[in-house]
Enzyme design. Structure first.
Site, PDB file in Angstrom:
ATOM      1  N   GLU A   1      -3.358  -6.293   0.368  1.00 28.85           N
ATOM      2  CA  GLU A   1      -3.507  -4.931   0.915  1.00 28.85           C
ATOM      3  C   GLU A   1      -4.771  -4.339   0.335  1.00 28.85           C
ATOM      4  OE1 GLU A   1      -0.142  -2.270   1.061  1.00 28.85           O
ATOM      5  OE2 GLU A   1       1.249  -3.959   1.298  1.00 28.85           O
TER       6      GLU A   1
ATOM      7  N   GLU B   1       5.224  -4.951  -3.580  1.00 30.54           N
ATOM      8  CA  GLU B   1       5.128  -3.773  -4.454  1.00 30.54           C
ATOM      9  C   GLU B   1       6.447  -3.556  -5.195  1.00 30.54           C
ATOM     10  OE1 GLU B   1       3.195  -0.362  -2.615  1.00 30.54           O
ATOM     11  OE2 GLU B   1       1.342  -1.511  -2.424  1.00 30.54           O
TER      12      GLU B   1
HETATM   13  O1  AHR Z   1      -0.118  -0.289   3.893  1.00 33.05           O
HETATM   14  C1  AHR Z   1       0.716   0.811   3.705  1.00 33.05           C
HETATM   15  C2  AHR Z   1       1.617   0.687   2.495  1.00 33.05           C
HETATM   16  O2  AHR Z   1       0.836   0.667   1.340  1.00 33.05           O
HETATM   17  C3  AHR Z   1       2.420  -0.576   2.379  1.00 33.05           C
HETATM   18  O3  AHR Z   1       3.599  -0.517   3.096  1.00 33.05           O
HETATM   19  C4  AHR Z   1       2.706  -0.656   0.913  1.00 33.05           C
HETATM   20  O4  AHR Z   1       2.873  -1.977   0.471  1.00 33.05           O
HETATM   21  C5  AHR Z   1       1.528   0.052   0.281  1.00 33.05           C
HETATM   22  O5  AHR Z   1       1.939   1.010  -0.625  1.00 33.05           O
END
Ligand code: AHR
Length: 492
Positions: free
Chosen positions: A296, A173
């Site tokens: 994710e 991110e």
């Molecule tokens: O999964 C939780 C968080 O969500 C992670 O650390 C991040 O990459 C995303 O914003």
């Protein structure tokens, strides 16, 4: 009547088993209390790693595990997590609750966990607050076979032989918690950091670039244009909330049909995201050499009442099972571009497959979906013609059913079907072309109420049962799939 037409001869490519991957971050109780209890714990463990959790994850054939973050990855300095555990520095986990991170779970422990699970490690490196040298040395520490400062350090820490590390992420991110960068800047950093992620001693690293947040198509465009040739994969992050409003995501367990419907609608967005990012990638990479990795995904609701807001602990209902089934169907159907996906997160965080409480462990409805869908791992995707009825709520609608199908190496056909409608069963006529079907077996995950979930008092409230509501006549299967359920059929 819903209709599915499966052409058993029309194979569309292999479904990479890594689509069934997980993500584990140093966040809340995912690592500490989830995977790791320490060697001296009374909770059964091997070298500090929980035995019950390892057994449960082996059952679903977990293929790949991403670690150590997430946002944590861009604050993590790997040298803090090696050597004598008692001498390892303690740090603040600034992103997640400001807790003390004692670094007892580090590189050796993670790689031992992957070994126990039979899962590939996917390590996410630090670009946001780490140096090129630090990233380079981590790779050397793990993979160099011979005489070198990092290989010698590894040996001094008890591991003479190098590990094989394939999947390595260069930042997480980077558009947000990983440094708030612009895509042009990150593209250059990826090229620079990535150059030093070396292939030591025959180990081949598969370099994963930080991809877009949800609908940020410009990020994909810039990354593919400026750095596509240097990467093996680009990531995508997208979370499903109950409301669509980030500031109030809705409760994981207390909701009515309006938020059930909204969740279904929000999660179906994944289809559009994968399609559009793939289109942009195809402009620069028509051969589809660069993979899209959805590392994710899953539900993100408000935390359970009374728990630390920084720990992201939420319960998991039959609604989460539907979200899992729908997303896995989407990834299966895009297996020409999507080569890995990692649900967030394995234990006690967001859409967990496992919850723990001290020595107790429970399997969530999401776990059961992963267990039922494991038959798709490495199977060949089959083309499915689909006509779905509508599930209507107020003025809006979504398809009542959502599906994907594959054929495995033994010739068994598997169809996974989700019925999104919480009130009505789905009548489905399923025609199979190009194969003579003699037997049908099925397993269904269903429940009575939209917010049914497993608790430590009642851990088997939501669990799969045998499915028998079908008839087979001349390669035509007529089914009645219960309201709000996930079904997997095996045809032979
Ligand atoms: O999964 C939780 C968080 O969500 C992670 O650390 C991040 O990459 C995303 O914003």
């Amino acid at each position: 009547m819903n209709k599915l037409t499966i052409n058993a001869q029309n194979k569309k490519g292999q479904i990479d088993k890594n689509i069934y991957g997980n993500f584990a971050e140093h966040l809340g109780r995912c690592i500490y209390g989830g995977f790791w209890v320490g060697k001296d714990s009374s909770i059964p463990n091997v070298n500090g790693i929980r035995t019950d959790v390892v057994e449960a994850l082996k059952e679903i054939k977990l293929p790949v595990l991403r670690w150590p973050g997430g946002c944590f990855a861009d604050e993590y300095h790997w040298k803090d997590g090696i050597g004598d555990p008692e001498m390892r520095p303690r740090m603040v986990n600034a992103h997640w609750g400001g807790t003390v991170e004692n670094n007892h779970f580090g590189t050796h422990e993670f790689l031992e966990l992957c070994d126990m699970l039979g899962a590939e490690p996917y390590i996410n490196g630090n670009v946001g607050s780490g140096t090129v040298q630090e990233m380079r040395e981590w790779i050397e520490y793990m993979t160099f076979d011979g005489e070198s400062p990092m290989a010698n350090l590894r040996a001094a820490n008890g591991r003479k032989n190098p590990w094989e590390i394939k999947y390595f992420g260069v930042g997480n991110e980077s558009w947000g918690c990983g440094g708030n960068m612009r895509p042009e800047y990150y593209a250059d950093l990826f090229r620079r950091y990535g150059s030093y992620v070396r292939n030591f001693s025959g180990n081949q690293v598969y370099k994963i670039a930080c991809g877009p947040n949800s609908v940020d198509y410009n990020w994909t465009e810039v990354l593919m244009r400026e750095a596509g040739q240097f990467m093996d994969a680009l990531t995508l992050h997208y979370y499903t909330t109950g409301t669509g409003v980030w500031e109030n995501k809705g409760s994981a367990t207390e909701f009515e049909e309006d938020l059930w419907f909204r969740t279904m609608k929000n999660t179906l967005v994944m289809e559009e995201l994968v399609t559009k990012h793939d289109e942009i990638m195809t402009k620069y990479d028509p051969e589809k050499r660069v993979a899209l990795i959805v590392d994710e995904w899953g539900t993100w609701f408000e935390v359970e009442k009374g728990t630390n807001p920084g720990f992201l602990y939420q319960q998991n209902t039959i609604r989460d099972a539907l979200v899992a089934g729908i997303n896995l169907n989407i990834f299966n159907e895009h297996c020409d571009r999507v080569k890995m996906a990692n649900i967030a997160q394995t234990i006690n965080v967001l859409q967990a497959v496992i919850l723990t409480e001290g020595p107790k462990m429970l399997l969530t409805p999401t776990y059961h979906v992963f267990n039922m869908y494991k038959v798709h791992q490495d199977a060949e995707l089959l083309e499915v013609g689909k006509i779905a009825q509508d599930y209507i709520f107020g003025e809006e609608k979504v398809p009542q059913i959502h599906s994907s199908a594959s054929v495995d190496k033994d010739g068994k056909i598997h169809i996974s079907i989700c019925n999104l409608d919480p009130k009505a069963s789905a009548s489905i006529e399923c025609d199979v072309e190009g194969r003579d079907i003699k037997t049908v077996n099925g397993s269904v995950l269903a429940s009575e109420k939209i917010n049914d979930h497993n608790t430590f008092e009642c851990p088997d409230k939501v669990k799969p049962s045998e499915f028998s509501d079908y008839s087979l006549d001349n390669n035509k299967i007529t089914l009645t799939v219960p309201a709000m359920s996930v079904l997997v059929l095996e045809l032979q």
